[in-house]
Design a protein around this motif. Structure first.
Motif, mmCIF file in Angstrom:
data_model
loop_
_atom_site.group_PDB
_atom_site.id
_atom_site.type_symbol
_atom_site.label_atom_id
_atom_site.label_comp_id
_atom_site.label_asym_id
_atom_site.label_seq_id
_atom_site.Cartn_x
_atom_site.Cartn_y
_atom_site.Cartn_z
ATOM 1 N N MET A 1 -3.646 27.789 12.580
ATOM 2 C CA MET A 1 -2.787 28.949 12.533
ATOM 3 C C MET A 1 -1.231 28.108 12.765
ATOM 4 N N ASP A 2 -0.292 28.798 12.065
ATOM 5 C CA ASP A 2 1.174 28.213 12.094
ATOM 6 C C ASP A 2 2.111 29.118 12.913
ATOM 7 N N CYS A 3 1.246 29.551 14.168
ATOM 8 C CA CYS A 3 2.266 30.506 15.036
ATOM 9 C C CYS A 3 2.964 29.585 16.187
ATOM 10 N N PRO A 4 4.238 29.732 16.063
ATOM 11 C CA PRO A 4 4.883 29.131 17.316
ATOM 12 C C PRO A 4 4.598 29.530 18.656
ATOM 13 N N PHE A 5 4.243 30.952 18.871
ATOM 14 C CA PHE A 5 3.623 31.205 20.342
ATOM 15 C C PHE A 5 2.345 30.785 20.723
ATOM 16 N N CYS A 6 1.519 30.581 19.862
ATOM 17 C CA CYS A 6 -0.145 29.911 19.951
ATOM 18 C C CYS A 6 0.193 28.598 20.479
ATOM 19 N N GLN A 7 1.256 28.003 19.582
ATOM 20 C CA GLN A 7 1.312 26.676 19.833
ATOM 21 C C GLN A 7 2.167 26.171 21.042
ATOM 22 N N SER A 8 2.911 27.157 21.839
ATOM 23 C CA SER A 8 3.820 26.814 22.997
ATOM 24 C C SER A 8 3.105 26.174 23.988
ATOM 25 N N ASP A 9 3.761 25.138 24.390
ATOM 26 C CA ASP A 9 3.191 24.483 25.822
ATOM 27 C C ASP A 9 4.204 24.189 26.736
ATOM 28 N N GLN A 10 5.525 24.946 26.297
ATOM 29 C CA GLN A 10 6.630 24.761 27.568
ATOM 30 C C GLN A 10 6.346 26.038 28.436
ATOM 31 N N LEU A 11 5.121 26.027 29.207
ATOM 32 C CA LEU A 11 5.009 27.115 29.877
ATOM 33 C C LEU A 11 5.559 26.981 31.268
ATOM 34 N N VAL A 12 6.145 28.422 31.715
ATOM 35 C CA VAL A 12 6.825 28.649 32.964
ATOM 36 C C VAL A 12 5.647 29.043 33.971
ATOM 37 N N MET A 13 4.715 29.965 33.196
ATOM 38 C CA MET A 13 3.527 30.296 34.232
ATOM 39 C C MET A 13 2.628 30.864 33.212
ATOM 40 N N GLU A 14 1.136 31.037 33.727
ATOM 41 C CA GLU A 14 0.232 31.336 32.797
ATOM 42 C C GLU A 14 -0.965 32.022 33.746
ATOM 43 N N ASN A 15 -1.568 32.853 33.343
ATOM 44 C CA ASN A 15 -3.133 33.161 33.977
ATOM 45 C C ASN A 15 -4.137 33.138 32.777
ATOM 46 N N ASP A 16 -5.369 33.661 33.083
ATOM 47 C CA ASP A 16 -6.396 33.327 32.138
ATOM 48 C C ASP A 16 -6.138 34.150 30.724
ATOM 49 N N LEU A 17 -5.366 34.937 30.710
ATOM 50 C CA LEU A 17 -5.316 35.794 29.145
ATOM 51 C C LEU A 17 -3.743 35.840 28.825
ATOM 52 N N ALA A 18 -2.871 35.281 29.482
ATOM 53 C CA ALA A 18 -1.430 35.309 28.888
ATOM 54 C C ALA A 18 -0.628 34.343 29.595
ATOM 55 N N LYS A 19 0.603 33.836 28.869
ATOM 56 C CA LYS A 19 1.424 32.824 29.289
ATOM 57 C C LYS A 19 2.707 33.178 29.081
ATOM 58 N N ALA A 20 3.860 32.576 29.909
ATOM 59 C CA ALA A 20 5.056 32.999 29.745
ATOM 60 C C ALA A 20 6.005 31.577 29.526
ATOM 61 N N PHE A 21 7.162 31.611 28.871
ATOM 62 C CA PHE A 21 7.940 30.608 28.591
ATOM 63 C C PHE A 21 9.241 31.247 28.372
ATOM 64 N N PHE A 22 10.341 30.203 28.287
ATOM 65 C CA PHE A 22 11.541 30.880 28.075
ATOM 66 C C PHE A 22 11.523 30.775 26.687
ATOM 67 N N ASP A 23 12.512 31.811 26.241
ATOM 68 C CA ASP A 23 12.911 32.262 24.858
ATOM 69 C C ASP A 23 13.719 30.942 24.353
ATOM 70 N N LYS A 24 13.730 30.621 23.283
ATOM 71 C CA LYS A 24 14.214 29.531 22.602
ATOM 72 C C LYS A 24 15.745 29.921 22.223
ATOM 73 N N HIS A 25 16.192 31.404 22.022
ATOM 74 C CA HIS A 25 17.311 32.073 21.717
ATOM 75 C C HIS A 25 17.616 33.195 22.889
ATOM 76 N N PRO A 26 17.836 32.577 23.939
ATOM 77 C CA PRO A 26 17.988 33.597 25.039
ATOM 78 C C PRO A 26 19.173 34.536 25.117
ATOM 79 N N VAL A 27 18.973 35.663 25.434
ATOM 80 C CA VAL A 27 19.992 36.534 25.641
ATOM 81 C C VAL A 27 20.834 36.463 26.742
ATOM 82 N N ASN A 28 20.191 35.984 27.852
ATOM 83 C CA ASN A 28 20.680 35.331 29.111
ATOM 84 C C ASN A 28 19.797 34.336 29.418
ATOM 85 N N GLU A 29 20.307 33.678 30.511
ATOM 86 C CA GLU A 29 19.903 32.326 31.006
ATOM 87 C C GLU A 29 18.751 32.901 31.670
#
Length: 120
Positions: free
Chosen positions: A1-29
């Motif tokens: 699958m060619d999904c940038p969010f499935c492939q994202s490995d620049q994680l800030v945090m995660e748990n078993d079912l979800a993950k979080a990372f910084f937006d590549k085009h942020p509204v704010n820092e």
């Protein structure tokens, strides 16, 4: 699958079912995206367990952003479908730190998705 969010490995945090990372085009820092690990198109397709996992990361993300950036407020939102502005079709929730003065008049917040309806 060619999904940038499935492939994202620049994680800030995660748990078993979800993950979080910084937006590549942020509204704010510090603008975080929180996504389920399973590929789902919108929030409405997530299981209750995934929604709980997402909410846990939103809460952890808030603490992380407060410690790192000291924002004055937050916006939380998701776009579900192209009519709502969704451009990457993997469920993602935006956690956007807000700062006093980042726009002249922040009244209306997320109502700004339709600009003429934001301030009422």
């Amino acid at each position: 699958m060619d999904c940038p969010f499935c492939q994202s490995d620049q994680l800030v945090m995660e748990n078993d079912l979800a993950k979080a990372f910084f937006d590549k085009h942020p509204v704010n820092e510090g603008h975080l995206l929180v996504v389920p690990k399973r590929h789902t198109v919108t929030y409405f397709e997530c299981t209750i367990e995934e929604k709980i996992a997402i909410d846990q990361l939103i809460q952890r993300g808030k603490v992380h952003l407060e410690e790192t950036y000291q924002p004055d407020g937050f916006n939380i939102g998701t776009n579900a479908g192209s009519a709502a502005g969704q451009t990457i079709f993997h469920c993602h929730i935006h956690l956007i730190p807000r700062f006093t003065g980042d726009i002249d008049d922040p009244r209306g917040g997320v109502r700004g998705v339709i600009p003429e309806k934001r301030v009422y």
